[in-house]
Design a protein around this motif. Structure first.
Motif, PDB file in Angstrom:
ATOM      1  N   PRO A 231      -3.129  -9.909 -10.346  1.00 43.22           N
ATOM      2  CA  PRO A 231      -2.985 -11.298 -10.801  1.00 43.22           C
ATOM      3  C   PRO A 231      -1.609 -11.529 -11.407  1.00 43.22           C
ATOM      4  N   LYS A 232      -1.109 -12.717 -11.279  1.00 44.52           N
ATOM      5  CA  LYS A 232       0.146 -13.045 -11.936  1.00 44.52           C
ATOM      6  C   LYS A 232      -0.145 -13.987 -13.103  1.00 44.52           C
ATOM      7  N   PRO A 233       0.705 -13.996 -14.102  1.00 45.96           N
ATOM      8  CA  PRO A 233       0.494 -14.886 -15.249  1.00 45.96           C
ATOM      9  C   PRO A 233       0.834 -16.329 -14.873  1.00 45.96           C
ATOM     10  N   THR A 234       0.539 -17.240 -15.767  1.00 44.68           N
ATOM     11  CA  THR A 234       0.836 -18.656 -15.547  1.00 44.68           C
ATOM     12  C   THR A 234       1.763 -19.138 -16.651  1.00 44.68           C
ATOM     13  N   ALA A 235       2.959 -19.534 -16.258  1.00 49.15           N
ATOM     14  CA  ALA A 235       3.960 -19.967 -17.234  1.00 49.15           C
ATOM     15  C   ALA A 235       3.718 -21.411 -17.644  1.00 49.15           C
ATOM     16  N   ARG A 236       3.705 -21.647 -18.952  1.00 44.61           N
ATOM     17  CA  ARG A 236       3.612 -22.994 -19.506  1.00 44.61           C
ATOM     18  C   ARG A 236       4.431 -23.042 -20.790  1.00 44.61           C
ATOM     19  N   PHE A 237       4.967 -24.210 -21.087  1.00 43.96           N
ATOM     20  CA  PHE A 237       5.579 -24.375 -22.405  1.00 43.96           C
ATOM     21  C   PHE A 237       5.512 -25.824 -22.840  1.00 43.96           C
TER      22      PHE A 237
END
Length: 405
Positions: A231-237
């Motif tokens: 799985p890959k992470p999910t970038a948010r800011f």
């Protein structure tokens, strides 16, 4: 001479948001020049002062813009990008995303302002190398199968990777053949050397059916290789804006990503290694802010969001005042420096003549023209403030203010 000089002032003024070029101003100057030779020097000096003021503001402001980045509100029409894999390509302004959009945080409370972040020469994450122009040559060989006079095997560039990352396959067969690939996720291909990416994490068996072009015989490689997809992470800011900390507009960035163990911010080509960096910007424009994150299995995700400053920060200066001695809004000084002990110099310029009519390092402007000793007429005037910080660095702010009586 007048035409070349006018063109120079006009070009400078067109780049300077606070000054609107008006050809009628030059009609007045021309009449004065033709009628009184003694006035020539005054107007040329006045024009030179305006040109110098404009050039100073542009040069100083431009340098500040190149060194900082900010956001006031996210542009909903600006494309956003998410691409993160272990073969992360270089970031570009045209990248797109499927990650969640940027959300605005509540404004920061007074007294909680942290120092402005300093760029780092060393990134917090060691990013994987960008992919080459050509796909990688598959090198991992699965078991060979020999049947009906045919010998074949599957090659793949790797058997372990990340979701949304490319896997490159090829078939090694001893006769000309047709190809029928199945990748274990419902997708197929008839190419001799296909590439494929998996949207979801998991384990996938890759099968290949080869049909000889010589005699029509077939050979199958069942579960020829098993692909492990992580799985890959999910970038948010999120971001918040503070408009008067340290006489600057500052954007506070907050990493709200899911599943990450490390992060890296890139703003205006500079690295910021803090979890929540604070980036200074004073000039309006659209600036890409990149957040790269990594999870515990080595997969990356990137979110690039253009954040927009819709106006220049102007030291919270009012746009008008009424110098009529009624003790109400009688003078002008940008509010951010009115009660501050920071060293400053403020010039007031009459755009009709280009002359500096008031200069102060302490007192507000009461509407008086120091050159004539009289109160100025109603109209719009240019102000320019040069701040001198404690480290002796200087910063120029500019704007317009109108006298209304």
């Amino acid at each position: 001479m007048k035409s070349r000089f006018e063109d120079f002032i006009k070009q400078s003024a067109e780049q300077y948001d606070a000054v609107e070029y008006n050809p009628a101003h030059w009609d007045r100057i021309e009449k004065e020049l033709n009628g009184n030779k003694k006035s020539n020097l005054k107007y040329y000096i006045g024009g030179a002062l305006l040109a110098g003021a404009i050039a100073t503001a542009l040069l100083t402001g431009g340098e500040e813009t190149r060194q900082t980045a900010t956001a006031v509100k996210a542009d909903p029409h600006t494309p956003v990008q998410t691409t993160g894999t272990a073969t992360q390509p270089p970031l570009t302004k045209s990248s797109k995303t499927t990650s969640a959009p940027v959300q605005e945080m509540a404004r920061m409370e007074p007294g909680t302002i942290a120092p402005v972040s300093v760029p780092s020469a060393t990134p917090a994450l060691v990013l994987p190398p960008a992919p080459k122009n050509e796909p990688p040559v598959p090198a991992v060989v699965t078991r060979k199968v020999t049947e009906a006079g045919m010998t074949a095997s599957i090659k793949v560039n790797k058997t372990n990777g990340c979701a949304s990352e490319g896997f490159y396959f090829t078939a090694d067969v001893n006769v000309p053949a047709t190809y029928q690939w199945t990748f274990g996720d419902g997708k197929t291909s008839d190419l001799p050397s296909p590439s494929h990416s998996y949207a979801q994490a998991g384990k996938y068996g890759v099968n290949l059916k080869l049909t000889s072009l010589i005699d029509g015989k077939t050979i199958r490689i069942t579960e020829g290789t098993v692909i492990s997809v992580n799985p890959k992470p999910t970038a948010r800011f999120k971001y918040a804006v503070d408009e008067d900390a340290n006489f600057s507009r500052v954007v506070e960035l907050s990493n709200t990503s899911a599943g990450s163990i490390g992060s890296q911010w890139i703003v205006d080509g500079k690295f910021f290694n803090e979890e929540e960096p604070r980036i200074k910007i004073n000039r309006k424009g659209s600036y890409p802010v990149s957040l790269i994150i990594k999870n515990d299995v080595g997969c990356y995700d990137t979110l690039v969001q253009n954040v927009v400053a819709d106006k220049d920060y102007n030291l919270l200066a009012p746009n008008a005042f009424t110098p009529n001695d009624d003790n109400n809004n009688d003078d002008f000084l940008p509010e951010a420096i009115r009660h501050s002990d920071i060293a400053f110099k403020m010039d007031i310029i009459d755009p009709k003549t280009g002359s500096v009519i008031f200069t102060t390092t302490k007192q507000p402007w009461d509407g008086l023209n120091n050159n004539t000793g009289r109160r100025c007429d109603n109209g719009t005037y240019l102000w320019m403030v040069t701040l001198t910080r404690k480290d002796n660095s200087k910063e120029v702010f500019k704007g317009n203010v109108s006298i209304i009586k």
